[in-house]
Design a protein around this motif. Structure first.
Motif, PDB file in Angstrom:
ATOM      1  N   GLU A   6     -54.317  17.572 -90.399  1.00 32.01           N
ATOM      2  CA  GLU A   6     -55.206  18.449 -89.630  1.00 32.01           C
ATOM      3  C   GLU A   6     -56.327  18.987 -90.517  1.00 32.01           C
ATOM      4  OE1 GLU A   6     -55.212  22.736 -87.262  1.00 32.01           O
ATOM      5  OE2 GLU A   6     -53.295  21.833 -87.852  1.00 32.01           O
ATOM      6  N   ALA A   7     -55.970  19.399 -91.737  1.00 25.12           N
ATOM      7  CA  ALA A   7     -56.986  19.915 -92.657  1.00 25.12           C
ATOM      8  C   ALA A   7     -57.984  18.832 -93.035  1.00 25.12           C
ATOM      9  CB  ALA A   7     -56.309  20.476 -93.912  1.00 25.12           C
ATOM     10  N   LEU A   8     -57.507  17.614 -93.272  1.00 27.82           N
ATOM     11  CA  LEU A   8     -58.415  16.523 -93.642  1.00 27.82           C
ATOM     12  C   LEU A   8     -59.335  16.151 -92.491  1.00 27.82           C
ATOM     13  CD1 LEU A   8     -56.030  14.209 -95.709  1.00 27.82           C
ATOM     14  CD2 LEU A   8     -57.896  15.661 -96.557  1.00 27.82           C
ATOM     15  N   HIS A   9     -58.845  16.276 -91.244  1.00 20.87           N
ATOM     16  CA  HIS A   9     -59.714  16.015 -90.093  1.00 20.87           C
ATOM     17  C   HIS A   9     -60.893  16.984 -90.080  1.00 20.87           C
ATOM     18  CE1 HIS A   9     -60.940  14.974 -86.015  1.00 20.87           C
ATOM     19  NE2 HIS A   9     -60.940  16.263 -85.733  1.00 20.87           N
ATOM     20  N   SER A  10     -60.626  18.267 -90.286  1.00 18.85           N
ATOM     21  CA  SER A  10     -61.708  19.255 -90.345  1.00 18.85           C
ATOM     22  C   SER A  10     -62.592  19.017 -91.557  1.00 18.85           C
ATOM     23  CB  SER A  10     -61.122  20.672 -90.387  1.00 18.85           C
ATOM     24  OG  SER A  10     -60.404  20.952 -89.207  1.00 18.85           O
ATOM     25  N   HIS A  11     -61.973  18.690 -92.682  1.00 19.21           N
ATOM     26  CA  HIS A  11     -62.720  18.461 -93.923  1.00 19.21           C
ATOM     27  C   HIS A  11     -63.703  17.300 -93.771  1.00 19.21           C
ATOM     28  CE1 HIS A  11     -63.379  17.885 -98.260  1.00 19.21           C
ATOM     29  NE2 HIS A  11     -63.150  16.596 -98.038  1.00 19.21           N
ATOM     30  N   THR A  12     -63.232  16.184 -93.234  1.00 21.53           N
ATOM     31  CA  THR A  12     -64.121  15.030 -93.100  1.00 21.53           C
ATOM     32  C   THR A  12     -65.228  15.276 -92.080  1.00 21.53           C
ATOM     33  OG1 THR A  12     -62.539  14.061 -91.529  1.00 21.53           O
ATOM     34  CG2 THR A  12     -62.403  13.343 -93.830  1.00 21.53           C
ATOM     35  N   SER A  13     -64.952  16.098 -91.071  1.00 23.10           N
ATOM     36  CA  SER A  13     -66.002  16.452 -90.108  1.00 23.10           C
ATOM     37  C   SER A  13     -67.110  17.243 -90.781  1.00 23.10           C
ATOM     38  CB  SER A  13     -65.411  17.250 -88.948  1.00 23.10           C
ATOM     39  OG  SER A  13     -64.454  16.490 -88.225  1.00 23.10           O
TER      40      SER A  13
END
Length: 511
Positions: A311-318
């Motif tokens: 979940e954190a990586l999804h926000s990070h890559t966005s």
């Protein structure tokens, strides 16, 4: 919100959180920040706000403690309309450069997003604010919260005493001039905690220098004056002056003391934001790199689940996504993307350098630990100089950078820098220049006042690369300037090499 931890070692499970969850997250992030990254930061103060309060903070230039102004309400309505229609999201947090460092996080965030924003803001931005030289020399982190409270109360009192319309008129004009209300060269840092007392002293003093300067003008209105007296007058008025709001605050002939203080408030807020304009890419790159390192470390140590990390990586890559030039979403280089890419590239150079890296960065290539180099960079540079010092050929190739020369006098664009050693250096200089406010902002200064005549205020715009001001916008801003000055205003656009006048804008105050 109840978020019991049922799995040993995990900071939380699921999306829900409570305040004890935030405490566990904060303490875990702090441990990694100190132990692994060597960060040095102000004490943290984290406040939970709603989406509506976040919209309100958006509208008031990111300062939830700010005074009221109609433009904030207009921006609030615009942001809210887009948010309700699903056309834009909201920032997960807003952080204030203060001591203690104040981070506002949204109550709608999941537990994982709270972990991300605490690592990002409360440790990444916090470290940058405390250690970067520009922030240390230009801002008063201990005094800003008290000053915002004073400013809010002072303007509210002015509205009670002088009417909302009168105060709004001064604020409108001062806001229009905010970009020309900063000192760009080193001056003594203002102790904002003493500003309330200093305001009373300034009011009692009643602008003695101003009274002496303007008291004898009518008797001399039609007399010619010599060059020596012109220079003496310019010295008294501290001309030329790049800080237009400072000049108006000290020398505008018809402003009441309370109007001068309102201008001073707007000027101090503009000065507070000036370091942030110079370090946007670095600041966001630092915070993004810090949250990425902290969250991955917590996952590796078993404190974050696989689902939480995803979940954190999804926000990070966005956040770090860089649209291509032909993508409808493209609006220039994403500061998060470039900042994070540069921090990761420095880490690569320190850990696994190529021969090219060793030639370009002999001081730290192969050093093993990237943190000393990163902390040094975060401390001693701003965006422009950081790019000049640390942008590598490897990253320029990875991000597919090249330089186009757009000369209006030529029928075609020219590729001015490609991927060879000479091109890399030219490209790096060109990109760095785009992050230099001194290059990007118009160089406009107050140069004289016609005290022997009609008191006309004279400004000069030193034109760079033939870039004249957009005429309609320039006249709108000059009308605000004339409103505060109370007499005519003349802006000359001049060639800095020859001094030749290229164009003039003359504006009279509203009657």
């Amino acid at each position: 919100m109840n978020a019991p931890v049922s799995t040993p070692g995990l900071l939380y499970e699921g999306a829900d959180w409570d305040f004890s969850t935030l405490m566990r997250i904060h303490d875990a992030c702090e441990k990694v920040a100190v132990r692994d990254l060597g960060l040095d930061f102000y004490p943290n103060r984290i406040e939970i706000i709603s989406a509506e309060q976040m919209l309100d903070a958006y509208a008031s230039t990111g300062l939830p403690l700010f005074y009221r102004h109609w433009s904030f309400g207009k921006q609030f309505a615009q942001h809210e309309a887009l948010y309700r229609k699903g056309l834009r999201g909201l920032a997960y947090e807003i952080v204030i450069n203060s001591d203690p460092c104040l981070s506002y996080v949204m109550e709608e965030n999941t537990a994982t997003l709270q972990a991300l924003v605490i690592a990002h803001a409360a440790f990444g931005h916090n470290h940058f604010f405390k250690n970067n030289r520009i922030f240390r020399e230009w801002t008063d982190a201990k005094g800003i919260l008290d000053y915002l409270e004073f400013a809010k109360g002072y303007i509210a009192d002015c509205e009670d005493k002088h009417g909302e319309i009168a105060v709004e008129r001064v604020l409108d004009s001062a806001h229009a001039l905010m970009n020309y209300g900063v000192h760009r060269h080193h001056r003594r840092t203002i102790d904002l905690r003493s500003e309330e007392q200093r305001e009373r002293e300034r009011r009692a003093h009643d602008e003695r220098m101003y009274n002496v300067l303007w008291s004898t003008l009518p008797e001399r209105a039609n007399q010619a004056i010599g060059a020596d007296e012109v220079e003496r007058r310019r010295a008294m008025l501290q001309l030329p002056q790049e800080n237009v709001l400072y000049f108006l605050e000290k020398s505008a002939p018809r402003l009441a003391p309370w109007q001068r203080e309102v201008i001073r408030i707007v000027r101090n807020v503009a000065q507070y934001f000036h370091p942030q304009r110079q370090t946007k890419m670095m600041n966001e790159g630092c915070a993004t790199y810090v949250h990425h390192r902290i969250l991955n470390t917590l996952h590796r140590e078993g404190q974050l689940s696989d689902g939480a990390l995803l979940e954190a990586l999804h926000s990070h890559t966005s956040v770090i996504m860089q649209p291509d030039f032909d993508d409808p979403r493209y609006s220039g280089i994403n500061p998060y993307a470039l900042g994070f890419a540069m921090m990761e590239d420095i880490e690569r150079i320190c850990r696994e350098p190529t021969e090219e890296d060793r030639e370009w960065f002999p001081d730290f290539a192969g050093s093993g630990d990237p943190m000393p180099t990163l902390r040094y960079g975060w401390s001693e540079f701003r965006d422009e100089s950081f790019i000049l010092q640390f942008l590598s050929p490897h990253l320029m190739r990875k991000m597919k950078f090249f330089h186009l020369k757009d000369d209006a006098a030529q029928p075609v664009l020219r590729v001015d820098a490609m991927h060879d050693e000479r091109g890399y250096r030219r490209l790096r200089r060109a990109l760095a220049k785009q992050y230099d406010p001194a290059w990007m902002d118009p160089d406009i200064q107050v140069v004289d006042v016609d005290l022997a005549g009609d008191r006309r205020l004279i400004l000069e715009h030193r034109v760079q690369d033939g870039r004249l001001l957009e005429e309609q916008e320039a006249r709108q801003v000059l009308r605000h300037l004339a409103s505060l000055w109370s007499y005519d205003v003349l802006l000359r656009e001049v060639d800095p090499a020859t001094g030749a006048s290229l164009r003039e804008h003359a504006v009279s105050p509203p009657r």
